[in-house]
Design a protein around this motif. Structure first.
Motif, PDB file in Angstrom:
ATOM      1  N   GLY A 174      -0.370  12.246  -8.579  1.00  0.00           N
ATOM      2  CA  GLY A 174      -0.296  13.319  -7.599  1.00  0.00           C
ATOM      3  C   GLY A 174       0.805  13.079  -6.596  1.00  0.00           C
ATOM      4  N   ASN A 175       0.749  11.962  -5.897  1.00  0.00           N
ATOM      5  CA  ASN A 175       1.800  11.633  -4.930  1.00  0.00           C
ATOM      6  C   ASN A 175       3.138  11.466  -5.622  1.00  0.00           C
ATOM      7  N   ASN A 176       3.118  10.816  -6.793  1.00  0.00           N
ATOM      8  CA  ASN A 176       4.363  10.575  -7.506  1.00  0.00           C
ATOM      9  C   ASN A 176       4.997  11.881  -7.976  1.00  0.00           C
ATOM     10  N   ALA A 177       4.170  12.829  -8.387  1.00  0.00           N
ATOM     11  CA  ALA A 177       4.693  14.137  -8.787  1.00  0.00           C
ATOM     12  C   ALA A 177       5.373  14.822  -7.610  1.00  0.00           C
ATOM     13  N   ARG A 178       4.755  14.783  -6.446  1.00  0.00           N
ATOM     14  CA  ARG A 178       5.346  15.418  -5.259  1.00  0.00           C
ATOM     15  C   ARG A 178       6.642  14.732  -4.863  1.00  0.00           C
ATOM     16  N   PHE A 179       6.665  13.420  -4.957  1.00  0.00           N
ATOM     17  CA  PHE A 179       7.887  12.662  -4.653  1.00  0.00           C
ATOM     18  C   PHE A 179       9.030  13.120  -5.552  1.00  0.00           C
ATOM     19  N   GLY A 202      14.429  15.835  -9.227  1.00  0.00           N
ATOM     20  CA  GLY A 202      14.830  16.300 -10.554  1.00  0.00           C
ATOM     21  C   GLY A 202      14.609  15.268 -11.643  1.00  0.00           C
ATOM     22  N   GLN A 203      14.093  14.097 -11.274  1.00  0.00           N
ATOM     23  CA  GLN A 203      13.755  13.090 -12.267  1.00  0.00           C
ATOM     24  C   GLN A 203      12.261  13.185 -12.584  1.00  0.00           C
ATOM     25  N   LEU A 204      11.782  12.297 -13.431  1.00  0.00           N
ATOM     26  CA  LEU A 204      10.414  12.425 -13.920  1.00  0.00           C
ATOM     27  C   LEU A 204       9.460  11.461 -13.232  1.00  0.00           C
ATOM     28  N   PRO A 205       8.206  11.884 -13.068  1.00  0.00           N
ATOM     29  CA  PRO A 205       7.203  10.972 -12.516  1.00  0.00           C
ATOM     30  C   PRO A 205       6.930   9.827 -13.472  1.00  0.00           C
ATOM     31  N   VAL A 206       6.550   8.698 -12.904  1.00  0.00           N
ATOM     32  CA  VAL A 206       6.278   7.504 -13.709  1.00  0.00           C
ATOM     33  C   VAL A 206       4.826   7.436 -14.142  1.00  0.00           C
ATOM     34  N   LYS A 209       0.831  -1.203   0.000  1.00  0.00           N
ATOM     35  CA  LYS A 209       0.000   0.000   0.000  1.00  0.00           C
ATOM     36  C   LYS A 209       0.866   1.254   0.000  1.00  0.00           C
ATOM     37  N   TRP A 210       1.947   1.222   0.762  1.00  0.00           N
ATOM     38  CA  TRP A 210       2.819   2.393   0.848  1.00  0.00           C
ATOM     39  C   TRP A 210       3.552   2.641  -0.463  1.00  0.00           C
ATOM     40  N   ILE A 211       4.162   1.615  -1.046  1.00  0.00           N
ATOM     41  CA  ILE A 211       4.930   1.880  -2.276  1.00  0.00           C
ATOM     42  C   ILE A 211       3.996   2.229  -3.436  1.00  0.00           C
ATOM     43  N   SER A 212       2.803   1.641  -3.476  1.00  0.00           N
ATOM     44  CA  SER A 212       1.863   1.991  -4.546  1.00  0.00           C
ATOM     45  C   SER A 212       1.321   3.411  -4.349  1.00  0.00           C
ATOM     46  N   PHE A 213       1.239   3.861  -3.117  1.00  0.00           N
ATOM     47  CA  PHE A 213       0.873   5.254  -2.839  1.00  0.00           C
ATOM     48  C   PHE A 213       1.902   6.199  -3.458  1.00  0.00           C
TER      49      PHE A 213
END
Length: 403
Positions: free
Chosen positions: A319-324, A329-333, A310-314
């Motif tokens: 949205g979460n991935n963009a904030r991460f 400096g890398q790109l969201p998946v 649940k945590w890694i899929s979050f």
């Protein structure tokens, strides 16, 4: 071992949605950026998942894998961790990773991931242990203003690239000396990805097969001819590293080079709209460009595997991935996050996404480190200076991977 993994995966699937009350997920990651969003992400996750706590530990990169391997052997591994592809074979051999194929099959976020990422991060045994969380792909930077001035098209093939590079290599101030070169080639350590983009896309050619073929030798010869015959690389190319190729491009001394989106904002700061990007050209029947990876994984020793998933899929959700990734400096998946991404100009994001279908990783082989660190840079410099032939260089690389 494989039966044990399959059994564990089935048990995990049966427990979907039933994470234990008061579970704690111990998560290891590595961020160098002082603007670390992890505390905010943890707080949001915990609010949405009552009964699951996340303890996120930022482990220094220089010792990250030493600490991870030691923790696994010592029985003190985290429940989930950031991981790179070079570590996957060893982690799988150690039985340290939990397969996540069944979770990916039922997760609503799977279809939202960028195309080819799950294929690139799949293990040699065909299973998925990694969930992509960020990435970069190398592409061609080019001076859009110079192309427009000379009426040139962005090169789609090696022949087109060569013609453009020759046209762009000029004496612009009339002093009789070349002051702009067509391409900034990285001949020193780290430049193998430049060579690979002109060589490894050719039919039947890879680091482990076909380098001694006519097509493989033609790829290396193409690079040598660009320098020795066409003179479209700066004279310093055999010794140029990252700082040199990026500095020359920003200064207007080269009209094209190859790197990833990590250089985009600096390029724009120096050149504005004069710089743009496109996928690397097709050479000899195909394209090849380098993929830079970062994923997360659930460890097989995790006390609550469903909570860890649940945590890694979050972290890989829209949205979460963009904030991460704002901290890296890398790109969201996530496709949706890429479409709304504002950390880099969209033309560089598009060049990255358009390059994913033909992005590749170097072989997960003990020979790869020697190839990158010593064999390739030494041989490439000797080819560029005329000390050895393209065939001799390819033979050295072939012998390394054959061993």
């Amino acid at each position: 071992m494989k039966l044990a993994r399959i059994g564990a995966a089935s048990a995990l699937a049966l427990a979907a949605g039933l994470a234990h009350a008061d579970s704690t997920v111990h998560f290891w990651y590595h961020f160098d950026n002082a603007d670390n969003p992890m505390d905010a992400l943890v707080e949001e996750f915990e609010a949405a998942n009552p009964g699951i706590a996340v303890e996120a530990e930022n482990v220094p990169w220089n010792s990250y894998y030493d600490q991870l391997y030691t923790a696994i052997i010592g029985g003190n591994a985290p429940d989930a961790a950031m991981v790179k592809m070079f570590a996957q074979p060893r982690l799988v051999e150690m039985g340290a990773l939990e397969p996540i194929d069944e979770q990916l099959a039922s997760w609503e976020g799977t279809d939202g991931l960028q195309d080819n990422l799950l294929e690139l991060t799949k293990a040699a045994d065909g299973s998925h242990y990694y969930l992509p969380v960020q990435y970069v792909v190398l592409y061609l930077y080019y001076r859009a203003d110079m192309f427009e001035e000379l009426g040139l098209e962005v090169p789609q093939t090696c022949d087109g690239f060569r013609a453009a590079a020759k046209a762009l290599t000029r004496d612009t101030d009339g002093d009789g000396q070349t002051d702009v070169y067509g391409f900034g080639f990285r001949g020193a350590k780290g430049g193998h990805d430049h060579w690979a983009s002109f060589t490894l896309g050719r039919d039947g050619v890879s680091l482990e097969n076909g380098l001694n073929s006519e097509a493989g030798i033609a790829g290396t010869q193409f690079v040598a001819d660009l320098f020795r015959e066409d003179k479209v690389f700066p004279p310093s190319a055999p010794n140029d590293g990252f700082q040199e190729i990026i500095g020359a491009f920003k200064a207007g001394k080269t009209a094209m080079t190859i790197h990833h989106i990590g250089s985009a904002n600096g390029m724009v700061e120096a050149l504005g709209d004069k710089v743009s990007a496109a996928p690397v050209p097709e050479c000899g029947g195909g394209r090849w460009t380098a993929f830079g990876d970062e994923s997360t994984a659930v460890l097989s020793s995790a006390s609550d595997k469903e909570a860890a998933w649940k945590w890694i899929s979050f972290l890989s959700s829209a949205g979460n991935n963009a904030r991460f990734n704002e901290a890296t400096g890398q790109l969201p998946v996530v496709k949706a996050d890429s479409e709304s991404w504002s950390m880099h100009p969209q033309r560089f994001v598009e060049a990255t996404v358009d390059s994913l279908p033909f992005a590749h990783l170097l072989p997960n082989s003990s020979a790869t480190a020697d190839f990158v660190n010593t064999v390739w840079p030494t041989a490439m410099q000797r080819v560029l200076t005329g000390d050895i032939t393209a065939a001799e260089m390819n033979e050295e690389i072939t012998a390394l991977f054959d061993d």
